[in-house]
Design an enzyme around this catalytic site. Sequence first.
Site, PDB file in Angstrom:
ATOM      1  CG  HIS A 204      -1.945  -1.111   1.230  1.00  0.00           C
ATOM      2  ND1 HIS A 204      -2.474  -1.679   0.093  1.00  0.00           N
ATOM      3  CD2 HIS A 204      -2.518  -1.787   2.274  1.00  0.00           C
ATOM      4  CE1 HIS A 204      -3.326  -2.644   0.430  1.00  0.00           C
ATOM      5  NE2 HIS A 204      -3.363  -2.735   1.752  1.00  0.00           N
TER       6      HIS A 204
ATOM      7  CG  HIS B  19      -7.300  -0.698   2.566  1.00  0.00           C
ATOM      8  ND1 HIS B  19      -7.794  -1.228   3.728  1.00  0.00           N
ATOM      9  CD2 HIS B  19      -6.491  -1.637   2.036  1.00  0.00           C
ATOM     10  CE1 HIS B  19      -7.279  -2.424   3.897  1.00  0.00           C
ATOM     11  NE2 HIS B  19      -6.481  -2.705   2.888  1.00  0.00           N
TER      12      HIS B  19
ATOM     13  CD  GLU C 104      -7.806  -3.716  -0.467  1.00  0.00           C
ATOM     14  OE1 GLU C 104      -6.777  -3.348  -1.046  1.00  0.00           O
ATOM     15  OE2 GLU C 104      -7.799  -4.556   0.440  1.00  0.00           O
TER      16      GLU C 104
HETATM   17  C1  BGC Z   1      -4.166  -6.700   2.410  1.00  0.00           C
HETATM   18  C2  BGC Z   1      -3.970  -7.462   3.689  1.00  0.00           C
HETATM   19  C3  BGC Z   1      -3.551  -6.518   4.762  1.00  0.00           C
HETATM   20  C4  BGC Z   1      -4.592  -5.438   4.889  1.00  0.00           C
HETATM   21  C5  BGC Z   1      -4.276  -4.409   5.933  1.00  0.00           C
HETATM   22  C6  BGC Z   1      -5.180  -5.640   2.643  1.00  0.00           C
HETATM   23  O1  BGC Z   1      -5.367  -4.889   1.493  1.00  0.00           O
HETATM   24  O2  BGC Z   1      -4.560  -7.536   1.354  1.00  0.00           O
HETATM   25  O3  BGC Z   1      -3.013  -8.468   3.514  1.00  0.00           O
HETATM   26  O4  BGC Z   1      -3.392  -7.190   5.986  1.00  0.00           O
HETATM   27  O5  BGC Z   1      -4.729  -4.794   3.658  1.00  0.00           O
HETATM   28  O6  BGC Z   1      -3.028  -3.940   5.797  1.00  0.00           O
END
Ligand code: BGC
Length: 400
Positions: free
Chosen positions: A151, A221, A365
């Site tokens: 991210h 998210h 997402e």
């Molecule tokens: C990911 C997860 C992660 C979460 C929070 C999600 O988009 O796929 O693996 O734990 O975000 O960080």
Amino acid sequence: MFTTTWKKTVWIIALGLALSGCQLFNHARVPHEKAHEKVPPITVSQQKWGEVDGQAVYLYTLKNAQGMTVKVSNWGGYVQSILVPDRHGKFEDVILGYDTWQEYYNDCCYSGPIVGRFGNRIAKGQFEIDGVTYQLTTNNGGPNNNINQLHGGLKGLHKRLWQGQIVDNKVEINYLSIDGEEGYPGNLAIKVTFSLDQNNGFKISYQATTDKKTPVNLTSHTYFNLSGNMQRDVEGQKLQIIAEQITPVDHLLIPTGALVPVAGTPFDFRQPMKIGEKIRTHDQQLKMGGGVDSVFGGYDHNWLFSDYDGSMKVQASLYDPVSGRHMSIETQEPALQFYAGNFMDGSVIGKGGKPVEHRYGIALEPQHYPDSPNQPHFPNTILAPGEVYQTATIYRFSLR
Ligand code: BGC
């Protein structure tokens, strides 16, 4: 010369007739009483919510005629709340998050922000463009959380203050991510627009341009729980994803590169299925979803939409049979990361002081495939100078 002018005149007359015809037609379709009925407009207001480095953080409130209310911030592009009615008309919040700006400033878990430049994981935080290898900051995987990038890195777009403004009953936030930020090449100018329609659709539109080739994969998210005010876990909520394949992952949740059919596996959500229905099946990929050493397991994968063509399509939906709330996801994106809240363990305290227990929210997402910059057979995520990155997703709420 004469012929051109003559032709032009004919065209203008034809166009005029066509337009007046359209108007007549539209007019004829509006029932007499409806024509005079006034729908209250979408309202948008702003309130100062906090301050970072001497600059104001705002919380914006969008509201439509049906009373649906959405709050968003220029801090990290967080969606703070979405209030929609249940089948008894009770308005409740269907997303996870916090009450105060300070909690968003300290947020550990991506509780509703815009993530990027590259949402999801990039293996080893590395990729190559035109023979040059770029090393990004790493913040995920392994005992020290420093193997891959997740991210957007240590200080991704979710930890930045964006320029916010209200434009035409929409909230627009802008951020210039400078060349080298978190290791990414190029100055990336990003605009995200939040808007609400009268049919309970909440739209997020994304736009970006760059001056050097760079990967871009922006998404929101947001964690959903349609029970309202996080009353129950999400296992009884029914999910549908119009996808025939997923990208299976390794123990660090990096796609192996294979595209695997969902048919006959617990990943088959082509027909609506309760999230909890098959989540405890013995399945190697479900085990990976929690990290291979984890006792949790669960879904944390990317589903590939079967009929993606870049246009806006309903590709997924979530339904809570208890409250009657239904949400459809209309998107221009090719895939959906569905993370089932596997790592949630009650240690994070959310809105109203409630602990966020195991599977009390799911992240849905819409995005491109994870690790695309390293997987040439995945759809392209490299934005080049002169191109405009443009995509949008609508979360639409109704009752069933
Ligand atoms: C990911 C997860 C992660 C979460 C929070 C999600 O988009 O796929 O693996 O734990 O975000 O960080």
